[in-house]
Design a protein around this motif. Sequence first.
Motif, PDB file in Angstrom:
ATOM      1  N   GLU A  88     -25.725   2.454   2.489  1.00 45.65           N
ATOM      2  CA  GLU A  88     -24.788   1.763   1.595  1.00 45.65           C
ATOM      3  C   GLU A  88     -25.062   2.093   0.138  1.00 45.65           C
ATOM      4  N   ASN A  89     -26.335   2.180  -0.243  1.00 46.76           N
ATOM      5  CA  ASN A  89     -26.669   2.529  -1.620  1.00 46.76           C
ATOM      6  C   ASN A  89     -26.296   3.973  -1.944  1.00 46.76           C
ATOM      7  N   ALA A  90     -26.626   4.886  -1.050  1.00 47.21           N
ATOM      8  CA  ALA A  90     -26.440   6.304  -1.344  1.00 47.21           C
ATOM      9  C   ALA A  90     -24.971   6.705  -1.386  1.00 47.21           C
ATOM     10  N   THR A  91     -24.138   6.049  -0.600  1.00 46.61           N
ATOM     11  CA  THR A  91     -22.725   6.461  -0.495  1.00 46.61           C
ATOM     12  C   THR A  91     -21.796   5.612  -1.354  1.00 46.61           C
ATOM     13  N   MET A  92     -22.340   4.734  -2.179  1.00 42.35           N
ATOM     14  CA  MET A  92     -21.515   3.821  -2.961  1.00 42.35           C
ATOM     15  C   MET A  92     -20.406   4.519  -3.762  1.00 42.35           C
ATOM     16  N   PRO A  93     -20.696   5.643  -4.465  1.00 40.07           N
ATOM     17  CA  PRO A  93     -19.637   6.264  -5.277  1.00 40.07           C
ATOM     18  C   PRO A  93     -18.529   6.896  -4.440  1.00 40.07           C
ATOM     19  N   ILE A  94     -18.785   7.178  -3.177  1.00 35.62           N
ATOM     20  CA  ILE A  94     -17.786   7.867  -2.358  1.00 35.62           C
ATOM     21  C   ILE A  94     -17.318   6.999  -1.201  1.00 35.62           C
ATOM     22  N   TYR A 121     -25.014   9.614 -12.882  1.00 37.04           N
ATOM     23  CA  TYR A 121     -25.967   8.933 -13.769  1.00 37.04           C
ATOM     24  C   TYR A 121     -27.098   8.320 -12.978  1.00 37.04           C
ATOM     25  N   LEU A 122     -28.335   8.565 -13.439  1.00 35.75           N
ATOM     26  CA  LEU A 122     -29.532   7.947 -12.876  1.00 35.75           C
ATOM     27  C   LEU A 122     -30.137   7.065 -13.956  1.00 35.75           C
ATOM     28  N   PRO A 123     -30.116   5.717 -13.790  1.00 36.42           N
ATOM     29  CA  PRO A 123     -30.571   4.817 -14.852  1.00 36.42           C
ATOM     30  C   PRO A 123     -32.083   4.763 -14.974  1.00 36.42           C
ATOM     31  N   GLN A 124     -32.531   4.165 -16.060  1.00 35.42           N
ATOM     32  CA  GLN A 124     -33.967   4.083 -16.335  1.00 35.42           C
ATOM     33  C   GLN A 124     -34.687   3.162 -15.365  1.00 35.42           C
ATOM     34  N   ASP A 125     -34.088   2.016 -15.072  1.00 37.58           N
ATOM     35  CA  ASP A 125     -34.744   0.999 -14.229  1.00 37.58           C
ATOM     36  C   ASP A 125     -34.085   0.991 -12.859  1.00 37.58           C
ATOM     37  N   ARG A 126     -34.696   1.662 -11.892  1.00 38.94           N
ATOM     38  CA  ARG A 126     -34.088   1.743 -10.564  1.00 38.94           C
ATOM     39  C   ARG A 126     -34.032   0.386  -9.884  1.00 38.94           C
ATOM     40  N   HIS A 127     -34.960  -0.534 -10.226  1.00 37.60           N
ATOM     41  CA  HIS A 127     -34.984  -1.836  -9.570  1.00 37.60           C
ATOM     42  C   HIS A 127     -33.789  -2.689  -9.984  1.00 37.60           C
ATOM     43  N   ARG A 128     -33.486  -2.715 -11.281  1.00 36.91           N
ATOM     44  CA  ARG A 128     -32.430  -3.600 -11.773  1.00 36.91           C
ATOM     45  C   ARG A 128     -31.078  -2.917 -11.881  1.00 36.91           C
ATOM     46  N   GLU A 129     -31.068  -1.604 -12.130  1.00 38.31           N
ATOM     47  CA  GLU A 129     -29.812  -0.915 -12.419  1.00 38.31           C
ATOM     48  C   GLU A 129     -29.446   0.144 -11.387  1.00 38.31           C
ATOM     49  N   GLY A 130     -30.419   0.579 -10.581  1.00 37.83           N
ATOM     50  CA  GLY A 130     -30.159   1.721  -9.716  1.00 37.83           C
ATOM     51  C   GLY A 130     -29.904   1.401  -8.267  1.00 37.83           C
ATOM     52  N   LEU A 131     -30.367   0.234  -7.806  1.00 30.05           N
ATOM     53  CA  LEU A 131     -30.301  -0.069  -6.381  1.00 30.05           C
ATOM     54  C   LEU A 131     -29.811  -1.486  -6.140  1.00 30.05           C
ATOM     55  N   HIS A 169     -29.958   2.834   8.113  1.00 28.80           N
ATOM     56  CA  HIS A 169     -29.762   1.381   8.100  1.00 28.80           C
ATOM     57  C   HIS A 169     -30.961   0.630   7.534  1.00 28.80           C
ATOM     58  N   GLN A 170     -32.033   1.321   7.179  1.00 25.32           N
ATOM     59  CA  GLN A 170     -33.205   0.630   6.626  1.00 25.32           C
ATOM     60  C   GLN A 170     -32.869   0.054   5.247  1.00 25.32           C
ATOM     61  N   PRO A 171     -33.236  -1.196   4.958  1.00 27.97           N
ATOM     62  CA  PRO A 171     -33.004  -1.750   3.615  1.00 27.97           C
ATOM     63  C   PRO A 171     -33.716  -0.896   2.569  1.00 27.97           C
ATOM     64  N   VAL A 172     -33.034  -0.610   1.502  1.00 30.58           N
ATOM     65  CA  VAL A 172     -33.614   0.276   0.498  1.00 30.58           C
ATOM     66  C   VAL A 172     -34.832  -0.364  -0.164  1.00 30.58           C
ATOM     67  N   SER A 173     -34.912  -1.693  -0.112  1.00 31.83           N
ATOM     68  CA  SER A 173     -36.059  -2.392  -0.705  1.00 31.83           C
ATOM     69  C   SER A 173     -37.352  -2.108   0.039  1.00 31.83           C
ATOM     70  N   ASP A 174     -37.270  -1.580   1.278  1.00 36.20           N
ATOM     71  CA  ASP A 174     -38.471  -1.289   2.061  1.00 36.20           C
ATOM     72  C   ASP A 174     -39.060   0.085   1.740  1.00 36.20           C
ATOM     73  N   LEU A 175     -38.358   0.883   0.939  1.00 33.51           N
ATOM     74  CA  LEU A 175     -38.827   2.242   0.664  1.00 33.51           C
ATOM     75  C   LEU A 175     -39.902   2.257  -0.402  1.00 33.51           C
ATOM     76  N   VAL A 232     -31.473   6.867  -5.366  1.00 36.87           N
ATOM     77  CA  VAL A 232     -30.697   6.740  -6.598  1.00 36.87           C
ATOM     78  C   VAL A 232     -30.155   8.100  -7.025  1.00 36.87           C
ATOM     79  N   LEU A 233     -30.992   9.136  -6.914  1.00 33.47           N
ATOM     80  CA  LEU A 233     -30.535  10.479  -7.281  1.00 33.47           C
ATOM     81  C   LEU A 233     -29.466  10.969  -6.317  1.00 33.47           C
TER      82      LEU A 233
END
Length: 509
Positions: free
Chosen positions: A364-370, A346-356, A404-410, A419-420
């Motif tokens: 850490e974000n990309a591998t969360m489900p596994i 699932y890829l949510p509508q709001d990546r800021h509040r729901e996706g990351l 290791h880069q914080p995802v907020s910097d992308l 998120v995808l």
Amino acid sequence: MTSHEQTAGTAAGPPAAQARDVSKRYGATVALHSAGIAVQAGETHALVGRNGAGKSTLVSILTGLQRPDSGEIRFDGVPAPSLADRDAWRQRVACVYQKSTIIPTLTVAENLFLNRQAGRGVIDWRGLRRRAADLLAGYGVDVDPAALAGALTVEQRQLVEIARALSFGARFIVLDEPTAQLDAAAIDRLFDRMRELQSTGVTFLFISHHLQEVYEVCQRVTVLRDARHILTEPVDALSRDELVTAMTGETGRALAAGGTRPPVPATAPVVLDVRGLRLAGHYEGVDLTVRAGELVGLIGSGSSGKVALAETIAGLRRADAGTVTIAGNAPKPGRVPAALAAGLGYLPQDRHREGLVPLLSVAENATMPIAGRLGPAGIIAPARQQATAERMIRRYDIKTDGPHQPVSDLSGGNAQKVVLARALANDPKALVLVSPTAGVDVRSKASLLSAVDEAAAGGAGVLVVSDELDDLRSCERVLVMFHGRVIRDVPRGWTDADLVSAVEGMEQP
């Protein structure tokens, strides 16, 4: 930008806002190189370019958040104030960001007059609400001043932010991706309000990745590419292909190319089956199926119920009636872990509040489900997590300094790729994507959609929920929702006019 373009004024006076020969570096990174823009008073001027082109840096300089290394900023021909004089900047320019700066726990009135509530040290709350009502009425914003800002729609929050900016005296407003979360009707209303404000002398800098909107609402457009100014032209003097070429250095035809996918056989197994789904106030009687390897689109206005339907499939909402079956499994309704365990991505509508999770890294974000697979007994092995993340970064072309880069910097496009990547990490049987390319540039859009096509080619059934027609062009068919019901199942070969007419309810079977 040529010297003429950077100093251009009109017979009526100098530009409302102007940047000349602006350069900015961050270490070895050149964010802007002798770039510039001249926005004439009373116009809506588009600023476009791929992620990393320099748009955000130029806006931060135009709004006084950063000082350029060289060059100058002027408003109405007068040099910009010092960065320390925030009140002077607020009187000249404001930015309505894609991510709202409205404080949700405060009322509309409190947001409008934040730090300006008190007259003589004691706040007159009744007077504050009265002032807010007068301000909103003056700009035609139909919002209750006493309402909590968190209860407002995206459209209402944007209008409140514009009214707040104008209340400081600013007549130059930067709109950063203002339509990314609006439906077609709300976009039309926003554009109508912009035109009304233009007629009173308000000037807009409009930043959007949806090029059709540039043609609809803007008079001139400036293109940045690779930190440099490429062109400034009247919008009606450029074709869409010419504009895309200026943004990317490639032809729009090449970016849009992608042969039609072979049809999915009727014998392919159903991996997403929705039957009789109903959620009061959102949708009712919804049936849909997606087969393995099939790309199915879902389009509709903001009131159609399409996003609520997607969130129900993902377990974020619990339906009042009906069933959702994923790859033969019937997950417990209203439970996200159950939907994911059943085989859903699932890829949510709001990546800021729901996706990351912004403070966590790309890895850490990309591998969360596994995460449970990345070490013994559920303990994550850092080396294994990093290696997995590096493969994802390569596969999805994520522009980052490393795992290791914080995802907020992308950038927005690269954050969406993370998120995808996370949605695909568990090799899902069914994939539900909500607005997968919202707020990303042309190149990132092509990369994201290519990854979606690849997932379908690998056997996943994909439901693409989007108002962006380009997101739906590879779909075998597109379902149209109107007032909570699926009213049409449109096969490949549709025209834009056909689909838009159905979305707006002008053509029902």
